[in-house]
Design a protein around this motif. Sequence first.
Motif, PDB file in Angstrom:
ATOM      1  N   ARG A   1       0.463   2.558 -13.408  1.00 36.84           N
ATOM      2  CA  ARG A   1      -0.902   2.018 -13.545  1.00 36.84           C
ATOM      3  C   ARG A   1      -1.596   2.628 -14.766  1.00 36.84           C
ATOM      4  NH1 ARG A   1      -3.972  -0.470  -9.747  1.00 36.84           N
ATOM      5  NH2 ARG A   1      -2.015  -1.596  -9.477  1.00 36.84           N
TER       6      ARG A   1
ATOM      7  N   CYS B   1       1.441   5.417  -9.769  1.00 39.86           N
ATOM      8  CA  CYS B   1       0.156   5.689 -10.446  1.00 39.86           C
ATOM      9  C   CYS B   1       0.358   5.929 -11.941  1.00 39.86           C
ATOM     10  CB  CYS B   1      -0.627   6.816  -9.776  1.00 39.86           C
ATOM     11  SG  CYS B   1       0.132   8.417  -9.857  1.00 39.86           S
TER      12      CYS B   1
ATOM     13  N   GLN C   1       0.842  -1.209   0.000  1.00 36.70           N
ATOM     14  CA  GLN C   1       0.000   0.000   0.000  1.00 36.70           C
ATOM     15  C   GLN C   1       0.870   1.250   0.000  1.00 36.70           C
ATOM     16  OE1 GLN C   1      -3.164   0.835  -0.368  1.00 36.70           O
ATOM     17  NE2 GLN C   1      -3.756  -1.300  -0.733  1.00 36.70           N
TER      18      GLN C   1
ATOM     19  N   GLU D   1      -0.386  -7.344  -7.684  1.00 41.02           N
ATOM     20  CA  GLU D   1      -0.347  -8.373  -6.639  1.00 41.02           C
ATOM     21  C   GLU D   1       0.367  -9.620  -7.161  1.00 41.02           C
ATOM     22  OE1 GLU D   1      -0.814  -7.922  -3.555  1.00 41.02           O
ATOM     23  OE2 GLU D   1      -0.682 -10.020  -2.951  1.00 41.02           O
TER      24      GLU D   1
ATOM     25  N   ASP E   1      -8.420   2.640 -11.457  1.00 36.18           N
ATOM     26  CA  ASP E   1      -8.505   1.979 -10.150  1.00 36.18           C
ATOM     27  C   ASP E   1      -7.101   1.909  -9.555  1.00 36.18           C
ATOM     28  OD1 ASP E   1      -9.699   0.214  -8.051  1.00 36.18           O
ATOM     29  OD2 ASP E   1      -8.200  -1.134  -8.887  1.00 36.18           O
ATOM     30  N   PHE E   2      -7.004   2.259  -8.266  1.00 44.41           N
ATOM     31  CA  PHE E   2      -5.691   2.245  -7.613  1.00 44.41           C
ATOM     32  C   PHE E   2      -5.816   1.646  -6.201  1.00 44.41           C
ATOM     33  CE2 PHE E   2      -1.701   4.860  -6.511  1.00 44.41           C
ATOM     34  CZ  PHE E   2      -0.866   4.081  -7.311  1.00 44.41           C
ATOM     35  N   THR E   3      -6.877   0.835  -6.040  1.00 47.85           N
ATOM     36  CA  THR E   3      -7.129   0.229  -4.719  1.00 47.85           C
ATOM     37  C   THR E   3      -5.889  -0.515  -4.241  1.00 47.85           C
ATOM     38  OG1 THR E   3      -9.390  -0.129  -5.500  1.00 47.85           O
ATOM     39  CG2 THR E   3      -8.755  -1.242  -3.458  1.00 47.85           C
ATOM     40  N   GLU E   4      -5.327  -1.317  -5.154  1.00 48.72           N
ATOM     41  CA  GLU E   4      -4.054  -1.996  -4.861  1.00 48.72           C
ATOM     42  C   GLU E   4      -3.003  -1.357  -5.775  1.00 48.72           C
ATOM     43  OE1 GLU E   4      -4.713  -6.172  -5.365  1.00 48.72           O
ATOM     44  OE2 GLU E   4      -5.637  -6.328  -3.397  1.00 48.72           O
ATOM     45  N   PRO E   5      -2.129  -0.508  -5.226  1.00 51.91           N
ATOM     46  CA  PRO E   5      -1.230   0.271  -6.092  1.00 51.91           C
ATOM     47  C   PRO E   5      -0.137  -0.548  -6.772  1.00 51.91           C
ATOM     48  CG  PRO E   5      -0.767   0.711  -3.776  1.00 51.91           C
ATOM     49  CD  PRO E   5      -1.984  -0.147  -3.805  1.00 51.91           C
TER      50      PRO E   5
ATOM     51  N   THR F   1       2.675  -0.346   4.413  1.00 53.50           N
ATOM     52  CA  THR F   1       2.303   0.892   3.724  1.00 53.50           C
ATOM     53  C   THR F   1       3.495   1.835   3.619  1.00 53.50           C
ATOM     54  OG1 THR F   1       0.032   0.683   4.458  1.00 53.50           O
ATOM     55  CG2 THR F   1       0.752   2.902   3.847  1.00 53.50           C
TER      56      THR F   1
END
Length: 245
Positions: free
Chosen positions: A195, A192, A104, A135, A128-132, A157
Amino acid sequence: MERFVIIEGSVKLSQEELKITRTQAIPTPWGEPSAPFEFTEVEDKEIIVLPRHGRVCRKPPHLINYRANMWAIAQLAPKAVVALCSVGGIVEEDKPGSIAVPDQIIDYTWGRETSYNKGDSETITFIDFTEPFSEHLREKLLDAADDLLTPVIDGGTYAVRQGPRLETAAEIKKLAQDGAHYVGMTLMPEACLARELGLNYAAICQIVNPAAGIGLSSSKIDMKAFSDVSDEATKKSLKIALKAF
Ligand code: HPA
């Protein structure tokens, strides 16, 4: 040949570990990346290194052209991008030399260019950036560390601060209250932008010092005092990344 990118952090990767055979400058519409990209081959893979802070002139975190860096990386179409970064440890038990694969981010930076969206298209895209971090890539890194018998902290984090100064003890207390475990200066807007570009991106952090006010050994942070553990942790992190690729 499959390509993989390593973003080098403030601790330089040694030439013993990666024998660079050529370099290539990649211009972008967003300006110049931090440095020419450095290419080598490891087994049957092409490994490409970007020194985030530059190779000749060292750029401080707030002056890095993150958009150019990530755009150029995307042009290389790598299978994965692993960002190496030095951090301060906010959790007292996480000693200098420890390695973490964070899951995080909290972004405290300001004034950095955080998007490729120039506001000139008819639609606004919210990513979407819930999980940056990816995974899947994070899990590969953790499995690689397991195989190498290298202890790593799974998750946590990363608080991204503007820098280049380090924090006050009170700022670190606040970050701890916010739920941060590590503090650094570079993963945003890098993550980001990765992403936005659809890159498969994760990070390995080397804890190089206790964050300000953590532990009672000293009231000041002297980064030089931690340079040996930083070098060692960075070497281990590189091995983890190469094994994961
Ligand atoms: N704070 C912010 N960034 C850092 C630190 C720190 O203590 N150590 C390494 N990068």
